[in-house]
Scaffold this motif. Sequence first.
Motif, PDB file in Angstrom:
ATOM      1  N   THR A   5       0.842  -1.195   0.000  1.00 16.68           N
ATOM      2  CA  THR A   5       0.000   0.000   0.000  1.00 16.68           C
ATOM      3  C   THR A   5       0.872   1.238   0.000  1.00 16.68           C
ATOM      4  O   THR A   5       2.011   1.209   0.451  1.00 16.68           O
ATOM      5  CB  THR A   5      -0.907   0.031   1.245  1.00 16.68           C
ATOM      6  OG1 THR A   5      -0.085  -0.038   2.400  1.00 16.68           O
ATOM      7  CG2 THR A   5      -1.882  -1.120   1.238  1.00 16.68           C
ATOM      8  N   LYS A   6       0.308   2.323  -0.525  1.00 17.17           N
ATOM      9  CA  LYS A   6       1.066   3.560  -0.574  1.00 17.17           C
ATOM     10  C   LYS A   6       1.147   4.162   0.820  1.00 17.17           C
ATOM     11  O   LYS A   6       0.250   3.996   1.632  1.00 17.17           O
ATOM     12  CB  LYS A   6       0.394   4.556  -1.515  1.00 17.17           C
ATOM     13  CG  LYS A   6       0.441   4.131  -2.952  1.00 17.17           C
ATOM     14  CD  LYS A   6      -0.216   5.167  -3.820  1.00 17.17           C
ATOM     15  CE  LYS A   6      -0.163   4.758  -5.273  1.00 17.17           C
ATOM     16  NZ  LYS A   6      -0.804   5.730  -6.139  1.00 17.17           N
ATOM     17  N   GLY A   7       2.191   4.891   1.050  1.00 22.33           N
ATOM     18  CA  GLY A   7       2.343   5.582   2.327  1.00 22.33           C
ATOM     19  C   GLY A   7       3.128   4.760   3.320  1.00 22.33           C
ATOM     20  O   GLY A   7       3.428   3.585   3.106  1.00 22.33           O
ATOM     21  N   ARG A   9       4.170   2.587   6.623  1.00 19.81           N
ATOM     22  CA  ARG A   9       3.551   1.462   7.325  1.00 19.81           C
ATOM     23  C   ARG A   9       3.114   1.899   8.706  1.00 19.81           C
ATOM     24  O   ARG A   9       3.799   2.647   9.402  1.00 19.81           O
ATOM     25  CB  ARG A   9       4.553   0.320   7.453  1.00 19.81           C
ATOM     26  CG  ARG A   9       4.892  -0.398   6.173  1.00 19.81           C
ATOM     27  CD  ARG A   9       3.867  -1.456   5.828  1.00 19.81           C
ATOM     28  NE  ARG A   9       3.638  -2.377   6.937  1.00 19.81           N
ATOM     29  CZ  ARG A   9       4.383  -3.454   7.163  1.00 19.81           C
ATOM     30  NH1 ARG A   9       5.397  -3.749   6.385  1.00 19.81           N
ATOM     31  NH2 ARG A   9       4.115  -4.236   8.174  1.00 19.81           N
ATOM     32  N   LEU A  10       1.983   1.406   9.131  1.00 19.10           N
ATOM     33  CA  LEU A  10       1.497   1.642  10.485  1.00 19.10           C
ATOM     34  C   LEU A  10       1.452   0.301  11.200  1.00 19.10           C
ATOM     35  O   LEU A  10       1.012  -0.691  10.639  1.00 19.10           O
ATOM     36  CB  LEU A  10       0.091   2.253  10.466  1.00 19.10           C
ATOM     37  CG  LEU A  10      -0.103   3.543   9.685  1.00 19.10           C
ATOM     38  CD1 LEU A  10      -1.570   3.929   9.692  1.00 19.10           C
ATOM     39  CD2 LEU A  10       0.728   4.656  10.258  1.00 19.10           C
ATOM     40  N   GLU A  17      -2.277  -3.044  10.852  1.00 15.37           N
ATOM     41  CA  GLU A  17      -2.519  -1.796  10.135  1.00 15.37           C
ATOM     42  C   GLU A  17      -3.990  -1.652   9.762  1.00 15.37           C
ATOM     43  O   GLU A  17      -4.588  -0.574   9.918  1.00 15.37           O
ATOM     44  CB  GLU A  17      -1.638  -1.764   8.887  1.00 15.37           C
ATOM     45  CG  GLU A  17      -1.680  -0.469   8.125  1.00 15.37           C
ATOM     46  CD  GLU A  17      -0.674  -0.462   6.998  1.00 15.37           C
ATOM     47  OE1 GLU A  17      -1.080  -0.059   5.892  1.00 15.37           O
ATOM     48  OE2 GLU A  17       0.483  -0.849   7.202  1.00 15.37           O
ATOM     49  N   LEU A  21      -6.530   1.345  11.130  1.00 12.93           N
ATOM     50  CA  LEU A  21      -7.296   2.229  10.252  1.00 12.93           C
ATOM     51  C   LEU A  21      -8.800   2.106  10.514  1.00 12.93           C
ATOM     52  O   LEU A  21      -9.519   3.109  10.513  1.00 12.93           O
ATOM     53  CB  LEU A  21      -6.988   1.936   8.786  1.00 12.93           C
ATOM     54  CG  LEU A  21      -5.614   2.385   8.295  1.00 12.93           C
ATOM     55  CD1 LEU A  21      -5.366   1.893   6.882  1.00 12.93           C
ATOM     56  CD2 LEU A  21      -5.488   3.891   8.353  1.00 12.93           C
ATOM     57  N   THR A  39       0.992  11.349  10.103  1.00 13.94           N
ATOM     58  CA  THR A  39       1.126  10.137   9.289  1.00 13.94           C
ATOM     59  C   THR A  39      -0.152   9.314   9.315  1.00 13.94           C
ATOM     60  O   THR A  39      -0.651   8.872   8.267  1.00 13.94           O
ATOM     61  CB  THR A  39       2.307   9.297   9.792  1.00 13.94           C
ATOM     62  OG1 THR A  39       3.470  10.105   9.816  1.00 13.94           O
ATOM     63  CG2 THR A  39       2.537   8.110   8.905  1.00 13.94           C
ATOM     64  N   LYS A  40      -0.710   9.107  10.502  1.00 11.37           N
ATOM     65  CA  LYS A  40      -1.951   8.334  10.610  1.00 11.37           C
ATOM     66  C   LYS A  40      -3.114   9.074   9.952  1.00 11.37           C
ATOM     67  O   LYS A  40      -3.975   8.453   9.310  1.00 11.37           O
ATOM     68  CB  LYS A  40      -2.274   8.048  12.071  1.00 11.37           C
ATOM     69  CG  LYS A  40      -1.376   7.014  12.706  1.00 11.37           C
ATOM     70  CD  LYS A  40      -1.766   6.793  14.159  1.00 11.37           C
ATOM     71  CE  LYS A  40      -0.818   5.817  14.814  1.00 11.37           C
ATOM     72  NZ  LYS A  40      -1.126   5.676  16.258  1.00 11.37           N
ATOM     73  N   LYS A  42      -2.970  11.112   7.386  1.00 10.17           N
ATOM     74  CA  LYS A  42      -2.837  11.009   5.930  1.00 10.17           C
ATOM     75  C   LYS A  42      -3.226   9.626   5.423  1.00 10.17           C
ATOM     76  O   LYS A  42      -3.742   9.481   4.309  1.00 10.17           O
ATOM     77  CB  LYS A  42      -1.409  11.347   5.506  1.00 10.17           C
ATOM     78  CG  LYS A  42      -1.104  12.826   5.579  1.00 10.17           C
ATOM     79  CD  LYS A  42       0.300  13.111   5.102  1.00 10.17           C
ATOM     80  CE  LYS A  42       0.611  14.597   5.142  1.00 10.17           C
ATOM     81  NZ  LYS A  42       1.999  14.868   4.703  1.00 10.17           N
ATOM     82  N   ARG A  43      -2.957   8.594   6.206  1.00 10.44           N
ATOM     83  CA  ARG A  43      -3.353   7.239   5.811  1.00 10.44           C
ATOM     84  C   ARG A  43      -4.844   7.023   6.009  1.00 10.44           C
ATOM     85  O   ARG A  43      -5.476   6.243   5.292  1.00 10.44           O
ATOM     86  CB  ARG A  43      -2.576   6.197   6.623  1.00 10.44           C
ATOM     87  CG  ARG A  43      -1.115   6.043   6.262  1.00 10.44           C
ATOM     88  CD  ARG A  43      -0.918   5.533   4.848  1.00 10.44           C
ATOM     89  NE  ARG A  43      -1.626   4.312   4.555  1.00 10.44           N
ATOM     90  CZ  ARG A  43      -1.168   3.101   4.824  1.00 10.44           C
ATOM     91  NH1 ARG A  43       0.021   2.943   5.360  1.00 10.44           N
ATOM     92  NH2 ARG A  43      -1.881   2.040   4.539  1.00 10.44           N
ATOM     93  N   TYR A  47      -9.058   6.205   3.315  1.00 12.32           N
ATOM     94  CA  TYR A  47      -9.828   5.087   3.883  1.00 12.32           C
ATOM     95  C   TYR A  47     -11.212   5.571   4.314  1.00 12.32           C
ATOM     96  O   TYR A  47     -12.236   4.980   3.952  1.00 12.32           O
ATOM     97  CB  TYR A  47      -9.045   4.521   5.075  1.00 12.32           C
ATOM     98  CG  TYR A  47      -9.608   3.273   5.686  1.00 12.32           C
ATOM     99  CD1 TYR A  47      -9.250   2.018   5.210  1.00 12.32           C
ATOM    100  CD2 TYR A  47     -10.486   3.339   6.765  1.00 12.32           C
ATOM    101  CE1 TYR A  47      -9.758   0.863   5.795  1.00 12.32           C
ATOM    102  CE2 TYR A  47     -10.990   2.199   7.349  1.00 12.32           C
ATOM    103  CZ  TYR A  47     -10.632   0.969   6.860  1.00 12.32           C
ATOM    104  OH  TYR A  47     -11.135  -0.174   7.428  1.00 12.32           O
TER     105      TYR A  47
END
Length: 194
Positions: A5-7, A9-10, A17, A21, A39-40, A42-43, A47
């Motif tokens: 996935t783009k971005g 890693r969480l 992950e 999300l 960061t979170k 933007k991810r 979603y």
Amino acid sequence: MPTPTKGPRLGGGPAHERLMLANLASSLFEHKRITTTVTKAKRLKPYAERLVTFAKRGDLASRRRVLGLISNKGIVHELFTDIAQAVENREGGYTRITKIGNRKGDNAPMAVIELVLEPVSAKQAVVAEATQAAAKAAPAAEEAPAEEAPAAEEAAATEEAPAAEEAATEEAAEVSADAEEAAEAPAAEEKDAK
């Protein structure tokens, strides 16, 4: 090998992950705005917007698909009734990220992500209202000319009659002026000849 996935890693793994999300989206829909790291946020934005798009569809398949991601039925119901109705005229951009500075403990950049529930801009609202008014006026306009057509033809005929009379009067005046000039010209030549 599947494309990652783009971005960034969480979490520790892909399952973690996905759960993060889903929990962030659930909190966002419940509270309408949450504070998290940039960061979170933007991810979470794509979603959450995808889930809102499913909610705008409103069919059973979409509801089941969202229930597969968010397990709380109360939040899913709120998403499909309140939030979807609030953003029904909006084409996209259901969330907004605002950076608020760094966290005190670990200096992580923080942001507020919130749902955009305000109505669409005033200009677009006016355009939508005008199109609705035009659509309502179109059937009335189609009926009205059918009834007014004979009256309009009579009015046009009465307007053309005086205009035709005036034109004829002007032409007659021009002809008589030309005739007078023509009559005066030979008389002037006869005087010059004498």
